[in-house]
Write a protein that holds these residues in place. Structure first.
Motif, mmCIF file in Angstrom:
data_model
loop_
_atom_site.group_PDB
_atom_site.id
_atom_site.type_symbol
_atom_site.label_atom_id
_atom_site.label_comp_id
_atom_site.label_asym_id
_atom_site.label_seq_id
_atom_site.Cartn_x
_atom_site.Cartn_y
_atom_site.Cartn_z
ATOM 1 N N LYS A 49 86.065 -5.245 -69.178
ATOM 2 C CA LYS A 49 84.886 -5.994 -69.589
ATOM 3 C C LYS A 49 84.673 -7.161 -68.617
ATOM 4 N N ASN A 51 82.525 -9.421 -68.799
ATOM 5 C CA ASN A 51 82.201 -10.657 -69.509
ATOM 6 C C ASN A 51 83.383 -11.178 -70.322
ATOM 7 N N GLN A 56 86.267 -13.065 -66.018
ATOM 8 C CA GLN A 56 85.481 -14.279 -65.838
ATOM 9 C C GLN A 56 86.271 -15.402 -65.172
ATOM 10 N N ASN A 89 77.320 1.808 -68.088
ATOM 11 C CA ASN A 89 76.690 0.638 -68.703
ATOM 12 C C ASN A 89 75.389 1.013 -69.410
ATOM 13 N N PRO A 93 72.461 -3.991 -68.396
ATOM 14 C CA PRO A 93 73.098 -4.992 -67.540
ATOM 15 C C PRO A 93 74.535 -4.617 -67.194
ATOM 16 N N GLN A 95 78.060 -4.987 -67.430
ATOM 17 C CA GLN A 95 78.992 -5.619 -68.357
ATOM 18 C C GLN A 95 80.390 -5.024 -68.314
ATOM 19 N N ILE A 96 80.495 -3.744 -67.947
ATOM 20 C CA ILE A 96 81.814 -3.118 -67.871
ATOM 21 C C ILE A 96 82.004 -2.475 -66.509
#
Length: 281
Positions: A49, A51, A56, A89, A93, A95-96
């Motif tokens: 992930k 996010n 991050q 995805n 967007p 995200q993974i």
């Protein structure tokens, strides 16, 4: 040692090269009607992930899949990676990001078999969950190097092996070459792809020399660096060494590697290598 977590590095510049090569080989080798055995010796968590807290922390994906994601005209091999990530995805967007297990699961056929190895307890559980109850896949909390020998020669008579250790231990480089030579003796016609990081160039030089002296034929190397070699700034480049590569891989890398230098590295800092380490005959 079980401290390495790939989630912190998912989708970075090294993943782009590794997974572009892996996808190209998978798609080539699954064109034949015969079944294929796929072996991933250091599988990781399977999917990441972007996010999440690990990705991050340093956002390494920004200068990897992030740049490829927004590019207008990447070469075919890189476009295939982006297309696969877009599909996972759900065309939404970014995200993974898929690890090699999810890439293999997505591209393999009903007749193929996938063996995944992961020793880190948390990543092993994530991997099992990601693969769910896919009967084509076996997830093992075992040493991938040791299990590799037991899985060769394959019943399918065709094999693609991905070796992607963390290299946390200095002896990993020597141990890898030893295991590859042993595996080649057990099944000489298999395709073996070795990923390596360039943190200390001397270790890579030693690994290349050992493979050249091993007696194994048909070895190609493809490497992409975002900056010159440095002992102070961690991994500045990474590469893939492929034994018995598909004949189409060289041409794909002739297009992909210059694009990576131009788009994933700072101007004037990047470089690439594309070499036939050992001839086919």
């Amino acid at each position: 040692m079980l401290s390495y977590r790939h989630g912190f590095h998912a989708g970075n510049f090294a993943d782009i090269l590794k997974h572009t090569v892996f996808i190209h080989m998978l798609e080539y080798m699954t064109q034949k009607e015969k079944p294929l055995r796929i072996i991933d010796t250091h599988a990781g968590a399977g999917v990441y992930k972007l996010n999440g807290p690990q990705a991050q922390k340093n956002r390494e994906f920004d200068t990897g899949i992030g740049r490829l994601w927004t590019s207008d005209t990447p070469p075919v091999a890189l476009a295939r990676l982006r297309e696969l990530v877009q599909t996972l995805n759900e065309r939404g967007p970014l995200q993974i990001y898929p690890g090699s297990p999810l890439i293999a699961q997505t591209l393999m056929r009903p007749i193929d078999r996938l063996f995944l190895h992961e020793l880190h307890p948390s990543d092993y559980q994530f991997l099992r969950d990601a693969m769910r109850s896919d009967k084509r896949i076996k997830v093992l909390d075992e040493d991938g190097f040791a299990s590799l020998q037991a899985l060769l020669p394959p019943l399918e008579r065709r094999a693609l092996v991905l070796i992607d250790p963390s290299y946390e231990i200095k002896s990993d480089y020597h141990h890898l070459v030893k295991q590859v030579i042993h595996a080649h003796k057990r099944f000489a016609v298999g395709t073996v792809a070795i990923w390596y990081p360039v943190v200390n160039r001397t270790r890579i030089d030693e690994m290349e020399l050992a493979l050249k002296k091993s007696g194994i034929k048909n070895i190609q190397l493809m490497e992409f660096g975002i900056a010159p070699d440095s002992l102070e700034h961690g991994m500045t480049s990474s590469g893939m060494i492929v034994i018995n590569p598909p004949w189409t891989l060289w041409g794909a890398m002739e297009e992909a590697l210059p694009w990576l230098v131009d788009n994933l590295s700072d101007e004037g800092q990047g470089f690439y290598r594309l070499e036939q380490l050992v001839a086919e005959k």
